[in-house]
Design a protein around this motif. Structure first.
Motif, PDB file in Angstrom:
ATOM      1  N   PHE A 109       0.820  -1.208   0.000  1.00 55.05           N
ATOM      2  CA  PHE A 109       0.000   0.000   0.000  1.00 55.05           C
ATOM      3  C   PHE A 109       0.860   1.268   0.000  1.00 55.05           C
ATOM      4  O   PHE A 109       0.636   2.198  -0.769  1.00 55.05           O
ATOM      5  CB  PHE A 109      -0.961   0.022   1.204  1.00 55.05           C
TER       6      PHE A 109
ATOM      7  N   ASN B 183      -6.027   3.021   8.260  1.00 53.49           N
ATOM      8  CA  ASN B 183      -7.472   3.257   8.195  1.00 53.49           C
ATOM      9  C   ASN B 183      -8.108   3.293   9.578  1.00 53.49           C
ATOM     10  O   ASN B 183      -8.896   2.423   9.936  1.00 53.49           O
ATOM     11  CB  ASN B 183      -8.139   2.132   7.396  1.00 53.49           C
TER      12      ASN B 183
ATOM     13  N   VAL C 183      -6.570   7.896   3.502  1.00 56.12           N
ATOM     14  CA  VAL C 183      -5.812   7.322   2.383  1.00 56.12           C
ATOM     15  C   VAL C 183      -6.688   6.333   1.629  1.00 56.12           C
ATOM     16  O   VAL C 183      -7.516   5.663   2.236  1.00 56.12           O
ATOM     17  CB  VAL C 183      -4.552   6.580   2.898  1.00 56.12           C
ATOM     18  N   ASP C 184      -6.519   6.253   0.334  1.00 53.64           N
ATOM     19  CA  ASP C 184      -7.329   5.292  -0.413  1.00 53.64           C
ATOM     20  C   ASP C 184      -6.664   4.847  -1.712  1.00 53.64           C
ATOM     21  O   ASP C 184      -6.381   5.675  -2.585  1.00 53.64           O
ATOM     22  CB  ASP C 184      -8.703   5.912  -0.729  1.00 53.64           C
ATOM     23  N   ARG C 185      -6.425   3.588  -1.804  1.00 58.68           N
ATOM     24  CA  ARG C 185      -6.052   2.935  -3.060  1.00 58.68           C
ATOM     25  C   ARG C 185      -6.101   1.428  -2.838  1.00 58.68           C
ATOM     26  O   ARG C 185      -5.395   0.909  -1.962  1.00 58.68           O
ATOM     27  CB  ARG C 185      -4.644   3.351  -3.516  1.00 58.68           C
ATOM     28  N   ILE C 186      -6.925   0.761  -3.584  1.00 59.82           N
ATOM     29  CA  ILE C 186      -7.065  -0.694  -3.402  1.00 59.82           C
ATOM     30  C   ILE C 186      -5.832  -1.382  -3.986  1.00 59.82           C
ATOM     31  O   ILE C 186      -5.578  -1.305  -5.187  1.00 59.82           O
ATOM     32  CB  ILE C 186      -8.372  -1.191  -4.051  1.00 59.82           C
TER      33      ILE C 186
ATOM     34  N   LYS D  12     -15.130   7.236   3.782  1.00 56.14           N
ATOM     35  CA  LYS D  12     -14.320   6.131   3.256  1.00 56.14           C
ATOM     36  C   LYS D  12     -14.378   4.904   4.162  1.00 56.14           C
ATOM     37  O   LYS D  12     -14.549   3.782   3.698  1.00 56.14           O
ATOM     38  CB  LYS D  12     -12.888   6.631   3.063  1.00 56.14           C
TER      39      LYS D  12
ATOM     40  N   LEU E  26     -16.506   2.521   1.870  1.00 54.79           N
ATOM     41  CA  LEU E  26     -15.567   1.597   1.214  1.00 54.79           C
ATOM     42  C   LEU E  26     -15.157   0.464   2.149  1.00 54.79           C
ATOM     43  O   LEU E  26     -15.407  -0.709   1.896  1.00 54.79           O
ATOM     44  CB  LEU E  26     -14.328   2.352   0.722  1.00 54.79           C
ATOM     45  N   ASN E  27     -14.524   0.816   3.265  1.00 53.44           N
ATOM     46  CA  ASN E  27     -13.983  -0.250   4.117  1.00 53.44           C
ATOM     47  C   ASN E  27     -15.082  -1.102   4.741  1.00 53.44           C
ATOM     48  O   ASN E  27     -14.913  -2.314   4.903  1.00 53.44           O
ATOM     49  CB  ASN E  27     -13.051   0.325   5.179  1.00 53.44           C
TER      50      ASN E  27
ATOM     51  N   HIS F  42     -16.181  -3.410   2.180  1.00 55.10           N
ATOM     52  CA  HIS F  42     -15.092  -4.368   1.979  1.00 55.10           C
ATOM     53  C   HIS F  42     -15.134  -5.495   3.015  1.00 55.10           C
ATOM     54  O   HIS F  42     -14.953  -6.662   2.677  1.00 55.10           O
ATOM     55  CB  HIS F  42     -13.755  -3.633   2.136  1.00 55.10           C
TER      56      HIS F  42
ATOM     57  N   HIS G 136      -8.131  -9.069  -5.562  1.00 54.61           N
ATOM     58  CA  HIS G 136      -8.015  -8.720  -4.151  1.00 54.61           C
ATOM     59  C   HIS G 136      -8.690  -9.809  -3.334  1.00 54.61           C
ATOM     60  O   HIS G 136      -9.908  -9.980  -3.384  1.00 54.61           O
ATOM     61  CB  HIS G 136      -8.712  -7.368  -3.922  1.00 54.61           C
TER      62      HIS G 136
ATOM     63  N   ILE H 243      -8.631  -9.294   3.220  1.00 57.99           N
ATOM     64  CA  ILE H 243      -9.393  -8.207   3.864  1.00 57.99           C
ATOM     65  C   ILE H 243     -10.019  -8.701   5.175  1.00 57.99           C
ATOM     66  O   ILE H 243     -10.199  -7.929   6.115  1.00 57.99           O
ATOM     67  CB  ILE H 243     -10.479  -7.673   2.895  1.00 57.99           C
TER      68      ILE H 243
ATOM     69  N   LYS I   7     -11.017  -3.744  12.878  1.00 60.91           N
ATOM     70  CA  LYS I   7     -11.625  -3.006  11.764  1.00 60.91           C
ATOM     71  C   LYS I   7     -13.127  -2.760  11.957  1.00 60.91           C
ATOM     72  O   LYS I   7     -13.659  -1.750  11.509  1.00 60.91           O
ATOM     73  CB  LYS I   7     -11.429  -3.792  10.466  1.00 60.91           C
TER      74      LYS I   7
ATOM     75  N   ARG J 271     -15.745   0.569  10.960  1.00 63.43           N
ATOM     76  CA  ARG J 271     -16.351   0.293   9.656  1.00 63.43           C
ATOM     77  C   ARG J 271     -17.842  -0.040   9.751  1.00 63.43           C
ATOM     78  O   ARG J 271     -18.630   0.323   8.887  1.00 63.43           O
ATOM     79  CB  ARG J 271     -15.633  -0.888   8.990  1.00 63.43           C
TER      80      ARG J 271
HETATM   81  C1  CS2 Z   1      -9.165  -3.163   3.013  1.00 58.28           C
HETATM   82  C2  CS2 Z   1      -8.298  -1.925   2.814  1.00 58.28           C
HETATM   83  O1  CS2 Z   1      -7.740  -4.868   3.765  1.00 58.28           O
HETATM   84  C3  CS2 Z   1      -8.641  -4.083   4.081  1.00 58.28           C
HETATM   85  O2  CS2 Z   1      -9.113  -4.068   5.196  1.00 58.28           O
HETATM   86  O3  CS2 Z   1     -10.465  -2.744   3.302  1.00 58.28           O
HETATM   87  O4  CS2 Z   1      -6.941  -2.232   2.813  1.00 58.28           O
HETATM   88  C4  CS2 Z   1      -8.669  -1.181   1.519  1.00 58.28           C
HETATM   89  O5  CS2 Z   1      -8.325  -1.923   0.387  1.00 58.28           O
HETATM   90  C5  CS2 Z   1      -7.994   0.171   1.455  1.00 58.28           C
HETATM   91  O6  CS2 Z   1      -8.309   0.902   2.584  1.00 58.28           O
HETATM   92  C6  CS2 Z   1      -8.410   0.915   0.198  1.00 58.28           C
HETATM   93  O7  CS2 Z   1      -7.958   2.212   0.249  1.00 58.28           O
END
Ligand code: CS2
Length: 496
Positions: free
Chosen positions: A36, A187, A226-229, A292, A296-297, A300, A365, A370, A377, A381
């Motif tokens: 990352f 995160n 921060v954000d990038r998969i 985010k 997103l998370n 995820h 991924h 994850i 987490k 989240r």
């Molecule tokens: C994912 C993050 O592994 C995880 O818990 O949710 O690493 C996710 O890919 C990144 O935060 C994206 O920016």
């Protein structure tokens, strides 16, 4: 041939290969130079150096791992980052912002000396949520955390992230220097504030002078989102990129085209021209970070537990399943409803874009990756938006479902009886909470809600919340996950 000896370095045929930052010194020490970091902060720093010269190159420090440090070292810390778009395009570039890499396990003194060097102005980190050992509710250090306990007992010889940073700050103070800026890139909610609280508490525990007051007064801890998969790199990818570049790159990574970094512009001793590289600087990161973490998370984590238990190896496999992607979509919408609107940000559009990012067929991924460290987490989240929904009479079902699937995952056993490793720092506690209650959903739910520093008290005491989680868990245990998922999708369709 490795990257270092490659004709690509310097011939301009791959983006970035012609850039030469060798005259720039180190200004950033970064802990955790994993995939990352190499796809995110290091890329932004490369681009910033192109816009504005400066001594802002990076020393990448592996606190525990030595592998990536050796890989980087062997190729003078140059490496390739390849973006993979949904249409199949693979676009490599060369990144040269990392100047050196060190393994703290082998050269701790070298790392500490660098922290105390006046040229070091920023200390950043991506060490994962579990590495800090900070209690979320109080911001105090967790004395039961292995490295916290060790480092409080022997602060001049630190091993964990807080111990190492505080020792670096202590040395700077002794030398009459100012503190560096601490920039957390994990995160975590209010990540700058959280690490500040942990550092101050740690400093108070080991130093009877006013070290903590000095850090609080002169240090800077900007929050950042921060954000990038970026999936963990695989050998098959390294082989693919070796063919493409005609060189072997042991530190190569693949990532999505999307990238975002939002930071509060509060730096004690300056920063690279990251704004010229696309970083957004704001006064308050909280709304971006909540968006985010929850949209997103949160989605995820749901994808990870549900997907893993249903035999889906990758996030994209979950998104390719009509029922499961309907649940993900529902989750993202519910999470967005817990956020207050900010600026001109279009949350629906952000959510739509997330679905596309998750579905990218060229990003592999793993759901199991994850799923790791759920106890670290889930609170930010899933539980935080669940609580917000409960308070505001918004739907809690999506969060209760995600919680139930996570609890089910904590059994460590697939429906066919096959076992897997939970990979969570609290795995023993989690597994015990599940297993000691047999197949009784109410008992299991109760045990999970009673675990310390996990669920917010208002969720634990809410009958409505507990009953909803319990009914999904009960259905998973009785009818199985597939049927529970189908029944849940019916409820979404009925309410649509
Ligand atoms: C994912 C993050 O592994 C995880 O818990 O949710 O690493 C996710 O890919 C990144 O935060 C994206 O920016």
């Amino acid at each position: 041939m490795n990257l270092l000896n490659s004709a690509y370095i310097g011939d301009g045929s791959v983006e970035g290969s012609e850039d030469d930052f060798s005259e720039f010194g180190i200004g950033i020490v970064h802990f955790g130079p994993g995939a990352f970091h190499r796809a995110h902060l290091a890329v932004y720093t490369h681009d910033a150096l192109k816009h504005q010269k400066g001594d802002w190159r990076i020393l990448g420090v592996g606190l525990r791992s030595t592998e990536i440090v050796d890989a980087l070292h062997a190729q003078e810390c140059m490496y390739s980052v390849s973006t993979r778009s949904a249409d199949g395009g693979l676009a490599p570039r060369i990144v040269k912002s990392i100047a050196q890499a060190k393994a703290a396990a082998r050269d701790k003194e070298g790392v500490l000396t660098r922290l105390a060097n006046p040229a070091t102005r920023i200390v950043s980190m991506t060490v994962t949520e579990k590495a800090y050992g900070i209690l979320r509710e109080t911001g105090r250090v967790d004395r039961a955390h292995e490295s916290i306990a060790k480092d409080i007992a022997d602060p001049r010889n630190p091993t964990g992230i807080l111990g190492v940073i505080v020792e670096g700050l202590w040395r700077r103070r002794q030398a009459g220097l100012r503190p560096f800026t601490v920039l957390c890139c994990d995160n975590l909610p209010q990540n700058g504030e959280l690490i500040k609280a942990g550092i101050l508490d740690f400093a108070r525990q080991i130093d009877e002078t006013d070290l903590a007051a000095w850090i609080a007064e002169e240090g800077a801890f900007p929050n950042s989102m921060v954000d990038r998969i970026t999936p963990a790199a695989t050998e098959s990818f390294r082989q693919e990129i070796a063919v493409r570049l005609d060189v072997r790159d042991e530190a190569a990574i693949e990532t999505e085209p999307f990238s975002q970094w939002v930071i509060e512009d509060r730096f004690a001793e300056g920063r690279p021209a990251w704004d010229a590289a696309g970083v957004v600087f704001v006064k308050d990161v909280a709304p971006y970070e909540e968006m985010k973490l929850r949209m997103l998370n949160g989605a995820h984590s749901l994808i990870a537990y549900m997907g893993f238990l249903l035999g889906k190896t990758y996030v994209r496999d979950v998104m390719a399943d009509v029922q499961l992607s309907t649940i993900v979509d529902r989750h993202i919408k519910a999470a967005s409803q817990t956020l207050s609107p900010f600026q001109d940000f279009d949350l629906d559009e952000y959510g739509q874009k997330l679905i596309e990012r998750f579905a990218n067929p060229n990003i592999a991924h793993e759901t199991y990756q994850i799923a790791m460290d759920g106890s670290q987490k889930m609170p930010q989240r899933i539980f935080a938006p669940a609580l917000e929904s409960l308070k505001n009479n918004l739907p809690i079902a999506p969060f209760a479902l995600a919680t139930a699937v996570w609890i089910r995952y904590c059994s460590g056993t697939h429906e066919n009886g096959e076992q897997y490793d939970l990979r969570d720092p609290r795995s023993q506690q989690l597994a015990a909470a599940f297993i000691s209650n047999g197949r009784d959903p109410a008992g299991i739910c109760q045990a999970f809600h009673e675990l310390p520093d996990l669920f917010p008290a208002e969720l634990t005491t809410s009958k409505e919340w507990r009953l909803t989680v319990c009914s999904y868990l009960g259905s998973m245990l009785e009818r199985g996950l597939s049927q529970t998922v189908s029944a849940y999708v019916d409820t979404i369709e009925d309410s649509a």
